[in-house]
Write a protein that holds these residues in place. Structure first.
Motif, PDB file in Angstrom:
ATOM      1  N   GLU A 120       0.819  -1.220   0.000  1.00  0.00           N
ATOM      2  CA  GLU A 120       0.000   0.000   0.000  1.00  0.00           C
ATOM      3  C   GLU A 120       0.853   1.270   0.000  1.00  0.00           C
ATOM      4  O   GLU A 120       1.987   1.281   0.441  1.00  0.00           O
ATOM      5  CB  GLU A 120      -0.892   0.027   1.247  1.00  0.00           C
ATOM      6  CG  GLU A 120      -1.949  -1.070   1.231  1.00  0.00           C
ATOM      7  CD  GLU A 120      -2.856  -1.069   2.457  1.00  0.00           C
ATOM      8  OE1 GLU A 120      -3.958  -1.612   2.366  1.00  0.00           O
ATOM      9  OE2 GLU A 120      -2.452  -0.516   3.515  1.00  0.00           O
ATOM     10  N   ARG A 121       0.208   2.353  -0.454  1.00  0.00           N
ATOM     11  CA  ARG A 121       0.733   3.723  -0.346  1.00  0.00           C
ATOM     12  C   ARG A 121       2.159   3.892  -0.877  1.00  0.00           C
ATOM     13  O   ARG A 121       3.020   4.468  -0.197  1.00  0.00           O
ATOM     14  CB  ARG A 121       0.621   4.201   1.117  1.00  0.00           C
ATOM     15  CG  ARG A 121      -0.830   4.227   1.554  1.00  0.00           C
ATOM     16  CD  ARG A 121      -1.030   4.819   2.941  1.00  0.00           C
ATOM     17  NE  ARG A 121      -2.453   4.854   3.246  1.00  0.00           N
ATOM     18  CZ  ARG A 121      -3.250   5.875   2.911  1.00  0.00           C
ATOM     19  NH1 ARG A 121      -2.755   6.922   2.299  1.00  0.00           N
ATOM     20  NH2 ARG A 121      -4.539   5.830   3.194  1.00  0.00           N
ATOM     21  N   GLY A 145      -9.963   1.957   9.603  1.00  0.00           N
ATOM     22  CA  GLY A 145      -9.994   0.979   8.503  1.00  0.00           C
ATOM     23  C   GLY A 145     -10.250   1.659   7.171  1.00  0.00           C
ATOM     24  O   GLY A 145      -9.668   2.705   6.860  1.00  0.00           O
ATOM     25  N   TRP A 146     -11.153   1.076   6.354  1.00  0.00           N
ATOM     26  CA  TRP A 146     -11.471   1.669   5.047  1.00  0.00           C
ATOM     27  C   TRP A 146     -12.507   2.796   5.178  1.00  0.00           C
ATOM     28  O   TRP A 146     -12.767   3.511   4.213  1.00  0.00           O
ATOM     29  CB  TRP A 146     -12.023   0.614   4.079  1.00  0.00           C
ATOM     30  CG  TRP A 146     -11.039  -0.467   3.729  1.00  0.00           C
ATOM     31  CD1 TRP A 146     -11.153  -1.790   4.044  1.00  0.00           C
ATOM     32  CD2 TRP A 146      -9.815  -0.339   2.989  1.00  0.00           C
ATOM     33  NE1 TRP A 146     -10.067  -2.494   3.564  1.00  0.00           N
ATOM     34  CE2 TRP A 146      -9.231  -1.615   2.907  1.00  0.00           C
ATOM     35  CE3 TRP A 146      -9.131   0.742   2.402  1.00  0.00           C
ATOM     36  CZ2 TRP A 146      -8.025  -1.863   2.259  1.00  0.00           C
ATOM     37  CZ3 TRP A 146      -7.932   0.505   1.752  1.00  0.00           C
ATOM     38  CH2 TRP A 146      -7.393  -0.785   1.690  1.00  0.00           C
ATOM     39  N   TRP A 189     -12.210   5.158  -0.776  1.00  0.00           N
ATOM     40  CA  TRP A 189     -12.048   3.700  -0.893  1.00  0.00           C
ATOM     41  C   TRP A 189     -13.379   3.031  -1.195  1.00  0.00           C
ATOM     42  O   TRP A 189     -14.420   3.456  -0.696  1.00  0.00           O
ATOM     43  CB  TRP A 189     -11.485   3.118   0.406  1.00  0.00           C
ATOM     44  CG  TRP A 189     -10.189   3.711   0.871  1.00  0.00           C
ATOM     45  CD1 TRP A 189      -9.996   4.466   1.976  1.00  0.00           C
ATOM     46  CD2 TRP A 189      -8.899   3.566   0.252  1.00  0.00           C
ATOM     47  NE1 TRP A 189      -8.672   4.810   2.094  1.00  0.00           N
ATOM     48  CE2 TRP A 189      -7.971   4.276   1.048  1.00  0.00           C
ATOM     49  CE3 TRP A 189      -8.441   2.902  -0.890  1.00  0.00           C
ATOM     50  CZ2 TRP A 189      -6.615   4.348   0.736  1.00  0.00           C
ATOM     51  CZ3 TRP A 189      -7.086   2.977  -1.193  1.00  0.00           C
ATOM     52  CH2 TRP A 189      -6.201   3.695  -0.397  1.00  0.00           C
ATOM     53  N   GLN A 240      -9.801   9.741   2.182  1.00  0.00           N
ATOM     54  CA  GLN A 240      -8.682   9.690   3.134  1.00  0.00           C
ATOM     55  C   GLN A 240      -7.416  10.172   2.428  1.00  0.00           C
ATOM     56  O   GLN A 240      -7.117   9.715   1.313  1.00  0.00           O
ATOM     57  CB  GLN A 240      -8.488   8.244   3.625  1.00  0.00           C
ATOM     58  CG  GLN A 240      -7.482   8.113   4.743  1.00  0.00           C
ATOM     59  CD  GLN A 240      -7.252   6.666   5.160  1.00  0.00           C
ATOM     60  OE1 GLN A 240      -7.415   5.759   4.354  1.00  0.00           O
ATOM     61  NE2 GLN A 240      -6.855   6.463   6.404  1.00  0.00           N
ATOM     62  N   TYR A 261      -2.547  -7.600   8.813  1.00  0.00           N
ATOM     63  CA  TYR A 261      -1.761  -6.375   8.994  1.00  0.00           C
ATOM     64  C   TYR A 261      -0.750  -6.500  10.144  1.00  0.00           C
ATOM     65  O   TYR A 261      -0.393  -5.508  10.769  1.00  0.00           O
ATOM     66  CB  TYR A 261      -2.692  -5.180   9.211  1.00  0.00           C
ATOM     67  CG  TYR A 261      -3.295  -4.649   7.910  1.00  0.00           C
ATOM     68  CD1 TYR A 261      -2.665  -3.639   7.182  1.00  0.00           C
ATOM     69  CD2 TYR A 261      -4.469  -5.178   7.399  1.00  0.00           C
ATOM     70  CE1 TYR A 261      -3.188  -3.158   5.987  1.00  0.00           C
ATOM     71  CE2 TYR A 261      -5.018  -4.717   6.201  1.00  0.00           C
ATOM     72  CZ  TYR A 261      -4.359  -3.695   5.511  1.00  0.00           C
ATOM     73  OH  TYR A 261      -4.887  -3.228   4.318  1.00  0.00           O
TER      74      TYR A 261
HETATM   75  C1  DGJ Z   1      -6.515   2.586   6.326  1.00  0.00           C
HETATM   76  C2  DGJ Z   1      -5.257   2.809   5.586  1.00  0.00           C
HETATM   77  O1  DGJ Z   1      -5.051   4.167   5.439  1.00  0.00           O
HETATM   78  C3  DGJ Z   1      -5.322   2.138   4.237  1.00  0.00           C
HETATM   79  O2  DGJ Z   1      -4.144   2.380   3.522  1.00  0.00           O
HETATM   80  C4  DGJ Z   1      -5.546   0.681   4.474  1.00  0.00           C
HETATM   81  O3  DGJ Z   1      -4.448   0.129   5.138  1.00  0.00           O
HETATM   82  C5  DGJ Z   1      -6.827   0.482   5.281  1.00  0.00           C
HETATM   83  N1  DGJ Z   1      -6.716   1.193   6.539  1.00  0.00           N
HETATM   84  C6  DGJ Z   1      -7.071  -0.977   5.564  1.00  0.00           C
HETATM   85  O4  DGJ Z   1      -8.172  -1.107   6.428  1.00  0.00           O
END
Ligand code: DGJ
Length: 331
Positions: free
Chosen positions: A113-114, A240-241, A298, A277, A139
């Motif tokens: 990610e990111r 989370g998302w 998301w 986000q 995670y």
């Molecule tokens: C929030 C994070 O900012 C995302 O990049 C991702 O990891 C989600 N959580 C997963 O729930």
């Protein structure tokens, strides 16, 4: 003669209309819309970052696939290029996940990610850092991965993954200061506290120098930029998302002290960052004072359909403000 004049006027009007519509197409941002690339395909670069290089913006982000499966990495990091931040050319996959069964840390099925890419002028290499979770471990690994390439669009070669300075690392960004020093900024200590860690001169490892900021504030999605000598942080809470209220902060040194300035968002749904986000802030080159807040809406049930929320940042005194707009133009 009269007919000829009518034809002439109609031609002029048609020309003006075409010029205006093509200008509109090029200069209007539609947050949450479908953003099509040069092939007419919705851009697939989530949790992304940007690198400006020789007059071209390169956008790197997570390539997602359809459905919930899209929340884990099947493909890698996608790259797009643009001269105007509006029209994007698909440059393909910059970093590919390793084949299943390879045992690589970035094996297909990991969580990647990111991604953020920076250029190291001394080594002439492009360096990509990203948040990495090992396949099948959800995670819990809380690692960062680093990859390198001679060419901005890749292919990037994965070097290794690690816990920076031995500490947990999840959501992250990389910030390069005016003196070319790079800083890796990430959610650490099980997301409770943010770390700002100095990178080595080649940007490939950590020097061991770091600070803990925003203790117990559960910040995610960090984006750091500099304006008029001040360092700014925009991030989110940790849900989370699901979206939550954005956070902002200012400091006179990257090492702090950092002062929180509250939620920079204003307007409809501002308490939920407009449903998005943060992921990055990009300065627009050639504009006096234009910084674009880049965020992701998301869609974890169909990850590939995630949308992009880009909005200009304005400043009230030193406080960053992001107003909701369904569409906006750069000028
Ligand atoms: C929030 C994070 O900012 C995302 O990049 C991702 O990891 C989600 N959580 C997963 O729930």
């Amino acid at each position: 003669m009269k007919n000829l004049s009518y034809t002439f006027i109609i031609l002029i009007l048609a020309f003006l209309y075409a010029a205006c519509s093509s200008n509109n197409h090029q200069s209007v941002f539609h947050p949450k819309g479908l953003w099509l690339d040069n092939n007419g395909v919705h851009i697939n670069a989530h949790g992304g970052g940007m690198l400006y290089n020789n007059g071209i913006y390169y956008w790197f982000g997570e390539h997602k696939i359809e459905g919930e499966a899209g929340n884990i990495a099947h493909v890698g990091v996608h790259c797009y290029s643009s001269e105007n931040l509006q029209e994007w050319t698909d440059e393909g996959i910059a970093l590919s996940v390793a084949p299943e069964g390879s045992g690589s840390d970035i094996e297909k099925g990991c969580i990647l990610e990111r991604p953020k890419v920076v250029y190291n002028a001394a080594t002439k290499k492009y360096v990509m850092w990203f948040h990495l979770e090992l396949k099948g471990e959800e995670y819990s690994a809380a690692r960062s991965g680093v990859a390198i390439s001679d060419k901005i669009t890749g292919p990037y070669n994965f070097i290794r993954s690690l816990r920076p300075n031995g500490e947990m690392a999840r959501d992250m960004t990389v910030f390069i200061d005016d003196d070319a020093t790079a800083y890796h900024i990430f959610s650490s200590e099980d997301n409770k506290t943010t770390h700002i860690a100095e990178l080595s001169d080649d940007y490939l490892s950590h020097t061991g120098k770091y600070v803990r900021v925003f203790p117990e504030r559960y910040m995610e999605a960090p984006a750091v930029f500099k304006r008029n000598g001040n360092y700014y942080f925009i991030g989110s809470g940790c849900t989370g998302w699901a979206p939550n209220a954005a956070r902002s902060a200012i400091a006179q040194s990257i090492w702090g002290p950092w002062t929180e300035l509250g939620n920079p968002c204003r307007g409809e749904n501002a308490e939920l960052t407009f449903g998005a986000q943060s992921t990055y802030v990009q300065k627009v080159h050639g504009k006096e004072d234009l910084y674009i807040f880049m965020a992701d809406e998301w869609r974890p049930e169909n990850a590939i359909d995630g949308r992009y929320v880009w909005l200009p940042i304005s400043f009230e005194e030193e406080k960053p403000v992001i107003n909701w707009q369904t569409e906006w133009k750069m000028d």
